[in-house]
Design a protein around this motif. Structure first.
Motif, mmCIF file in Angstrom:
data_model
loop_
_atom_site.group_PDB
_atom_site.id
_atom_site.type_symbol
_atom_site.label_atom_id
_atom_site.label_comp_id
_atom_site.label_asym_id
_atom_site.label_seq_id
_atom_site.Cartn_x
_atom_site.Cartn_y
_atom_site.Cartn_z
ATOM 1 N N GLU B 60 0.901 -1.516 -0.118
ATOM 2 C CA GLU B 60 0.302 -0.038 -0.140
ATOM 3 C C GLU B 60 1.019 1.450 -0.149
ATOM 4 N N ILE B 61 0.118 2.343 -0.961
ATOM 5 C CA ILE B 61 1.102 3.488 -0.548
ATOM 6 C C ILE B 61 0.052 4.150 -0.366
ATOM 7 N N SER B 62 0.739 5.652 1.368
ATOM 8 C CA SER B 62 -0.389 6.425 0.870
ATOM 9 C C SER B 62 0.277 7.781 1.555
ATOM 10 N N PHE B 63 -0.569 8.854 0.626
ATOM 11 C CA PHE B 63 0.484 10.132 0.215
ATOM 12 C C PHE B 63 -0.689 11.127 0.920
ATOM 13 N N GLY B 64 0.056 11.982 1.994
ATOM 14 C CA GLY B 64 -1.067 13.482 2.275
ATOM 15 C C GLY B 64 -2.028 12.295 3.697
ATOM 16 N N GLY B 65 -1.586 11.306 3.868
ATOM 17 C CA GLY B 65 -2.579 10.984 4.680
ATOM 18 C C GLY B 65 -4.037 10.020 3.711
ATOM 19 N N GLU B 66 -3.782 10.252 2.561
ATOM 20 C CA GLU B 66 -4.729 9.348 2.283
ATOM 21 C C GLU B 66 -4.137 7.595 0.855
ATOM 22 N N THR B 67 -5.256 6.577 1.193
ATOM 23 C CA THR B 67 -4.609 5.860 0.396
ATOM 24 C C THR B 67 -4.308 6.339 -1.309
ATOM 25 N N LEU B 68 -3.183 5.969 -1.425
ATOM 26 C CA LEU B 68 -3.317 5.912 -3.562
ATOM 27 C C LEU B 68 -3.407 4.294 -3.897
ATOM 28 N N ARG B 69 -4.995 4.400 -4.415
ATOM 29 C CA ARG B 69 -4.440 3.318 -4.790
ATOM 30 C C ARG B 69 -4.650 2.794 -5.698
ATOM 31 N N LEU B 70 -4.823 1.747 -6.864
ATOM 32 C CA LEU B 70 -3.962 1.362 -7.991
ATOM 33 C C LEU B 70 -4.118 2.104 -9.200
ATOM 34 N N ALA B 71 -3.946 4.205 -8.974
ATOM 35 C CA ALA B 71 -4.061 4.995 -9.793
ATOM 36 C C ALA B 71 -3.040 5.067 -10.556
ATOM 37 N N SER B 72 -3.389 5.537 -11.822
ATOM 38 C CA SER B 72 -2.608 5.473 -13.783
ATOM 39 C C SER B 72 -2.029 6.966 -13.013
ATOM 40 N N PRO B 73 -1.244 7.141 -14.135
ATOM 41 C CA PRO B 73 0.201 7.933 -13.808
ATOM 42 C C PRO B 73 -0.728 9.580 -13.236
ATOM 43 N N HIS B 74 -1.775 9.796 -14.583
ATOM 44 C CA HIS B 74 -1.737 10.823 -14.264
ATOM 45 C C HIS B 74 -2.504 11.258 -13.005
ATOM 46 N N GLU B 75 -3.551 10.094 -12.552
ATOM 47 C CA GLU B 75 -4.026 10.361 -11.202
ATOM 48 C C GLU B 75 -3.130 10.858 -10.355
ATOM 49 N N VAL B 76 -2.134 10.138 -10.414
ATOM 50 C CA VAL B 76 -0.467 10.553 -9.652
ATOM 51 C C VAL B 76 -0.484 11.420 -9.609
ATOM 52 N N ALA B 77 -0.163 12.145 -10.480
ATOM 53 C CA ALA B 77 0.709 13.451 -10.903
ATOM 54 C C ALA B 77 -0.593 14.706 -10.109
ATOM 55 N N LYS B 78 -2.115 14.335 -10.282
ATOM 56 C CA LYS B 78 -3.194 15.059 -9.383
ATOM 57 C C LYS B 78 -2.813 15.138 -8.427
ATOM 58 N N ALA B 79 -2.602 14.090 -7.309
ATOM 59 C CA ALA B 79 -2.663 13.584 -6.250
ATOM 60 C C ALA B 79 -1.400 14.338 -5.217
ATOM 61 N N GLY B 80 -0.152 14.669 -6.189
ATOM 62 C CA GLY B 80 0.954 16.073 -6.481
ATOM 63 C C GLY B 80 2.259 15.444 -6.357
ATOM 64 N N ILE B 81 2.137 14.197 -7.198
ATOM 65 C CA ILE B 81 3.515 13.268 -6.890
ATOM 66 C C ILE B 81 4.181 13.737 -8.390
ATOM 67 N N ALA B 82 5.497 14.275 -8.393
ATOM 68 C CA ALA B 82 5.519 14.395 -9.929
ATOM 69 C C ALA B 82 7.128 13.990 -9.775
ATOM 70 N N ARG B 83 7.062 13.753 -11.688
ATOM 71 C CA ARG B 83 8.316 13.119 -11.033
ATOM 72 C C ARG B 83 9.597 13.462 -12.541
ATOM 73 N N THR B 84 10.886 13.532 -12.165
ATOM 74 C CA THR B 84 11.954 13.662 -13.897
ATOM 75 C C THR B 84 12.184 11.776 -14.203
ATOM 76 N N PHE B 85 12.665 11.745 -14.873
ATOM 77 C CA PHE B 85 13.353 10.410 -15.538
ATOM 78 C C PHE B 85 14.835 10.171 -16.091
ATOM 79 N N GLN B 86 15.405 9.147 -15.803
ATOM 80 C CA GLN B 86 16.779 8.818 -15.188
ATOM 81 C C GLN B 86 17.502 9.128 -16.892
ATOM 82 N N ASN B 87 17.132 8.971 -17.378
ATOM 83 C CA ASN B 87 17.549 9.674 -19.259
ATOM 84 C C ASN B 87 16.134 10.017 -20.283
ATOM 85 N N ILE B 88 16.755 11.784 -19.644
ATOM 86 C CA ILE B 88 15.598 12.634 -19.576
ATOM 87 C C ILE B 88 14.475 12.371 -20.819
#
Lengths: 349, 254
Positions: B60-88
């Protein structure tokens, strides 16, 4: 003169040229050539629709003509003696656009995970399925009239004036093909406008982002499923509109008009002109409609004049030169004849 | 300190390969959290699971107190997690500004109708979007390249642009996958001050990095992965002395 003035002046000049073109062409070359211009406008609309899917969103669609077919047949069924339904154009065209848009989503939905050549193959299959359906839906219930096609379709008529009949105005006789020309050009300009507005918008940027890197686009919070479906739907809508216009203009449709070759021609217009660049796509559409016709009419007499007899069948020569031209463009101008300025900048560096 | 992200028993396997074994870790609000480990330890896999690119097989992953369900990437981004990539992974043929504007997609709303008719709301949104993009480009120090196509930027600037694009999503947690890879000492130093600035501005940062000196100098806490398992989690100085970590990096005496 400011940039704004210049762009207004440019638009006024283009507008005048577009308005005068059929009169000049009709007077000098005859109505057959105005008809070619009509087709050019239709193809430009198609190419601009495909440009959204292929050029912006980077989804290689080889079955695009299917949406043209959907629009055309919808018009044919709802405005012809075939079923005895005679709906007016302002009802049929939007409906055709809508139904084609729905077909766009239907095609898009199962192909969301596919890219590049795989997507091309599936869309190619989709295009053929539509054509084969149209070809065979005459039994057990006759819907499409099969390979014979649907004839005696109502001509498009606006304000009670069928565009197939000529009109006298200001001392000039506007023939049917000229009237169609004006309608098609106005609609094509509308599509150009929508295309330009979309390109420079949140949605347009999302399309390009998916084309450039789908994974990164997802990570940026783009719902790639919806945004791709939107691209398919928008492209299909434009195809549906031009299909309806085609049916009303020709007053006849048959499955033959919607083969794979047609899809490929429209794709060639987009690629040859400059993928993703609206002026380039317009140029591509215009060239690939007008030049082959010019060749068809010009090659015979020219050979007669130079060699004293016709050595090569103009039709065969036309395809040969068309093929060579495609190869040459792809080798020497891979981004198209009139690519996006930023690609050009890159080539200059 | 409040917990921002908590992963409990996150598991991922590819066929028979167990890429992540019950990984649990806790990231606190406002810290720079390092994730290190030898090549193939599962760091990037953890990133991909966290950001929804890979579905996880367990945990399980919880983020900011709420459980992150098996979310798709855009939902994760909306929840407030942003990322960069190893190979730009930039949008190579878009300008730097457009790249950042795309990053803001999830916080903006204009649709087709707005795009075509350019009503007041769309125009305002577009103008605000542009301003924000320019602000972020200035923040990472590449405002002078705003109109250049991303692929023409220097390597270090591309890394910065990717960070700006990630920041555009208004993240609470910024996940950086080897941001210093391929950078020279000067570039790394300025990257370090950029990340320190992010923390000073209240952002939480999750950092995968190979440059040990950077990790040790920057991170508040560090977790070490080895063969998909977390073998240590502590402040840098203790992690450095942890015998398990030393063994993982230098090879066991067996």
């Amino acid at each position: 003169m400011t940039a704004k003035h210049r762009s207004w002046l440019g638009m006024a000049l283009i507008g005048t040229a577009l308005a005068l073109a059929p009169i000049v062409v009709g007077a000098s070359l005859g109505n057959a050539w105005v008809r070619v211009l009509d087709f050019a406008a239709l193809y430009i609309m198609l190419a601009l629709g495909l440009n959204i899917v292929v050029g912006f969103a980077g989804l290689l669609d080889l079955g695009y003509i299917a949406f043209y077919a959907v629009g055309a047949y919808l018009y044919a069924l709802l405005a012809s003696p075939h079923f005895g339904i005679h709906w007016p154009v302002w009802a049929v065209l939007p409906l055709g656009a809508l139904v084609a848009g729905i077909f766009g989503v239907l095609l898009g939905a199962p192909t969301l995970r596919l890219r590049g050549d795989y997507l091309a193959i599936v869309t190619l299959g989709f295009g053929e399925i539509i054509r084969i359906f149209l070809n065979n839906l005459n039994t057990p219930v006759n819907i499409t009239n099969g390979p014979k096609g649907i004839a005696r379709i109502d001509a498009i008529s606006l304000f009670g004036q069928p565009l197939s009949k000529s009109v006298d105005f200001l001392g000039i006789t506007f023939s049917g093909v000229m009237l169609y020309y004006y309608l098609f050009v106005v609609l094509a300009l509308g599509i150009v406008f929508v295309g330009i507005r979309l390109q420079d918008s949140r949605i347009g940027r999302a399309w390009v982002a998916i084309r450039e890197d789908e994974v990164a686009a997802k990570a940026c919070g783009i719902n790639t499923r919806n945004v791709k479906l939107l691209a398919f739907a928008m492209g299909a809508t434009f195809g549906g509109v031009s299909g309806g216009l085609f049916a009303g203009f020709q007053e006849f449709v048959s499955p033959e008009s919607f083969g794979l070759m047609e899809s490929i021609m429209v794709l060639c217009m987009v690629v040859l002109g400059g993928m993703g660049h609206i002026p380039g796509v317009i140029l591509g559409g215009l060239m690939l409609t007008v030049l082959p016709e010019a060749f068809r009419h010009g090659a015979g007499p020219m050979q007669q004049a130079v060699f004293g007899k016709v050595l090569l069948d103009p039709e065969a020569l036309r395809m040969l030169l068309f093929g060579l031209a495609l190869i040459a463009v792809m080798l020497y101008r891979p981004a198209g004849l009139w690519p996006e300025p930023r690609h050009r900048r890159e080539l200059a560096k | 300190m409040t917990v921002l992200l908590e992963a409990r028993g996150v598991t991922k396997h590819f066929g028979g390969v167990q890429a992540l074994k019950e990984v649990s870790l806790t990231i606190r609000q406002g810290e720079i959290y390092g994730l290190i480990g030898p090549n193939g330890a599962g760091k990037t896999t953890f990133f991909n699971v966290l950001t929804g690119l890979y579905p996880r097989d367990g945990g399980e992953i919880s983020f900011g107190g709420e459980t992150l369900r098996l979310a798709s990437p855009h939902e994760v981004a909306k929840a407030g997690i942003a990322r960069t990539f190893q190979n730009i992974r930039l949008f190579a043929n878009m300008t730097a500004r457009e790249n950042v504007m795309v990053g803001r997609h999830v916080r903006t709303r204009a649709g087709v109708v707005g795009a075509v008719f350019r009503d007041r709301r769309t125009r305002d949104e577009e103008a605000a979007l542009r301003r924000r993009a320019d602000e972020l480009l200035r923040y990472v120090g590449i405002e002078h390249r705003a109109d250049d196509v991303a692929r023409h930027l220097a390597y270090g600037d591309q890394r910065r642009l990717e960070i700006a694009r990630a920041l555009a999503t208004d993240p609470k947690l910024l996940a950086l996958d080897e941001p210093a890879a391929g950078m020279n000492a000067t570039e790394t130093a300025s990257l370090k001050s950029l990340i320190e600035g992010l923390r000073a501005d209240g952002l939480t940062v999750l950092l995968i990095e190979h440059d040990v000196r950077l990790v040790m100098g920057l991170c508040d806490r560090v977790a070490v992965l080895d063969y998909g398992e977390k073998i240590a989690e502590d402040v840098p100085i203790s992690v450095q002395r942890n015998p398990k970590v030393i063994e993982a990096y230098l090879g066991g005496s067996a």
